[in-house]
Structure formats: C-alpha cells, structure tokens
Design a protein around this motif. Structure first.
Motif, short mmCIF file in Angstrom:
data_model
loop_
_atom_site.label_atom_id
_atom_site.label_comp_id
_atom_site.label_asym_id
_atom_site.label_seq_id
_atom_site.Cartn_x
_atom_site.Cartn_y
_atom_site.Cartn_z
N VAL A 112 -5.86 36.73 -54.96
CA VAL A 112 -6.00 35.49 -54.20
C VAL A 112 -7.42 35.37 -53.66
CG1 VAL A 112 -5.17 34.16 -52.22
CG2 VAL A 112 -3.54 35.43 -53.65
N SER A 113 -7.96 36.45 -53.14
CA SER A 113 -9.32 36.44 -52.62
C SER A 113 -10.32 36.05 -53.72
CB SER A 113 -9.67 37.81 -52.04
OG SER A 113 -10.97 37.81 -51.51
N ALA A 114 -10.15 36.59 -54.92
CA ALA A 114 -11.04 36.28 -56.04
C ALA A 114 -10.92 34.81 -56.45
CB ALA A 114 -10.73 37.19 -57.22
N ARG A 115 -9.71 34.29 -56.48
CA ARG A 115 -9.50 32.88 -56.84
C ARG A 115 -10.17 31.97 -55.81
NH1 ARG A 115 -3.01 33.00 -58.08
NH2 ARG A 115 -3.07 34.71 -59.58
N LEU A 116 -10.06 32.33 -54.55
CA LEU A 116 -10.69 31.55 -53.49
C LEU A 116 -12.20 31.56 -53.63
CD1 LEU A 116 -8.51 32.61 -50.44
CD2 LEU A 116 -8.50 30.39 -51.58
N LEU B 25 -13.40 29.10 -55.93
CA LEU B 25 -13.32 27.77 -55.33
C LEU B 25 -14.34 27.56 -54.21
CD1 LEU B 25 -9.42 27.49 -55.12
CD2 LEU B 25 -10.93 26.27 -56.71
N GLY B 26 -15.14 28.57 -53.94
CA GLY B 26 -16.19 28.45 -52.92
C GLY B 26 -15.73 28.77 -51.51
N VAL B 27 -14.59 29.41 -51.38
CA VAL B 27 -14.05 29.78 -50.06
C VAL B 27 -13.98 31.29 -50.00
CG1 VAL B 27 -12.05 29.65 -48.53
CG2 VAL B 27 -12.76 27.64 -49.84
N ASN B 28 -14.66 31.87 -49.04
CA ASN B 28 -14.67 33.33 -48.91
C ASN B 28 -13.69 33.78 -47.85
OD1 ASN B 28 -16.75 33.90 -50.86
ND2 ASN B 28 -18.19 32.99 -49.42
N LEU B 29 -12.60 34.39 -48.29
CA LEU B 29 -11.62 35.01 -47.40
C LEU B 29 -11.38 36.41 -47.91
CD1 LEU B 29 -8.78 32.39 -46.69
CD2 LEU B 29 -10.29 33.46 -45.05
N SER B 30 -11.56 37.38 -47.06
CA SER B 30 -11.36 38.77 -47.46
C SER B 30 -9.88 39.08 -47.63
CB SER B 30 -11.95 39.71 -46.40
OG SER B 30 -11.19 39.61 -45.20
N ILE B 31 -9.60 40.18 -48.27
CA ILE B 31 -8.22 40.65 -48.43
C ILE B 31 -7.58 40.81 -47.06
CG2 ILE B 31 -6.84 42.63 -49.17
CD1 ILE B 31 -8.98 43.01 -51.42
N SER C 28 -8.33 39.25 -44.29
CA SER C 28 -8.09 37.93 -43.69
C SER C 28 -6.84 37.28 -44.26
CB SER C 28 -9.29 37.02 -43.91
OG SER C 28 -10.41 37.46 -43.17
N ILE C 29 -6.65 37.39 -45.57
CA ILE C 29 -5.46 36.82 -46.20
C ILE C 29 -4.21 37.52 -45.69
CG2 ILE C 29 -4.27 36.39 -48.39
CD1 ILE C 29 -7.15 36.27 -49.65
N ALA C 30 -4.27 38.84 -45.55
CA ALA C 30 -3.13 39.59 -45.01
C ALA C 30 -2.82 39.14 -43.58
CB ALA C 30 -3.42 41.08 -45.06
N LYS C 31 -3.85 38.91 -42.78
CA LYS C 31 -3.65 38.44 -41.41
C LYS C 31 -3.03 37.05 -41.38
CE LYS C 31 -7.19 41.25 -39.22
NZ LYS C 31 -8.50 41.29 -38.58
N ILE C 32 -3.43 36.19 -42.32
CA ILE C 32 -2.83 34.86 -42.41
C ILE C 32 -1.34 35.01 -42.72
CG2 ILE C 32 -2.74 32.71 -43.75
CD1 ILE C 32 -5.84 33.06 -44.13
#
Length: 80
Positions: free
Chosen positions: A27-31, A34-40, A42-46
């Motif tokens: 998911v992080s790589a796909r983002l 798309l020009g959106v940087n979210l770390s692994i 950060s995604i886990a925290k979401i």
C-alpha cells in the motif's frame, strides 16, 4: 482510546480482501506512485485509528486499494 479517523477498519478490510493480500508495504508503494508518501508505520496507525487522515490521503488510499472514498468512510449506500 477514541479513534482519530473513520476509515481504519475499512482500510484494513480492503487491504486484506485483496488476493494475494496486500501488505502495508504494498500500500505504501502504491501511494508513492500516486505522489502521496505514507510510511508503513503511518498506514498501520491509520488502520488502528491512531492517526488522522487528510482528504488527499483518503482519496489516494481509495485509489490504491481500488475502492471508493465513500466505501472507506462507510458511507456507500449501494452496499447496504
């Protein structure tokens, strides 16, 4: 603890519904594409409801997981 976002549960549901299952890294790589940087992390925290999500991140997460922003927000009336 009160959740800091509305999409965490559905985000995890969409990620794990993919076959093969999408990892947080996927998911992080796909983002990033798309020009959106979210770390692994950060995604886990979401997913755990520990992190706020911006509108830009919401739209990018929906695109990355091929669902609608409304679905992530649990507002998709067509599903009910």
């Amino acid at each position: 603890m009160e959740s800091r976002n509305l999409i965490g549960r559905r985000l995890r549901q969409a990620r794990l519904a993919e076959r093969p299952r999408a990892t947080l890294s996927d998911v992080s790589a796909r983002l990033e594409v798309l020009g959106v940087n979210l770390s692994i992390s950060s995604i886990a925290k979401i997913e755990r409801g520990e992190r706020i999500v911006t509108d830009i991140q919401l739209v990018a997460l929906a695109k990355a997981l091929k669902v609608s922003p409304a679905w992530l927000l649990d507002l998709d009336e067509s599903e009910h």
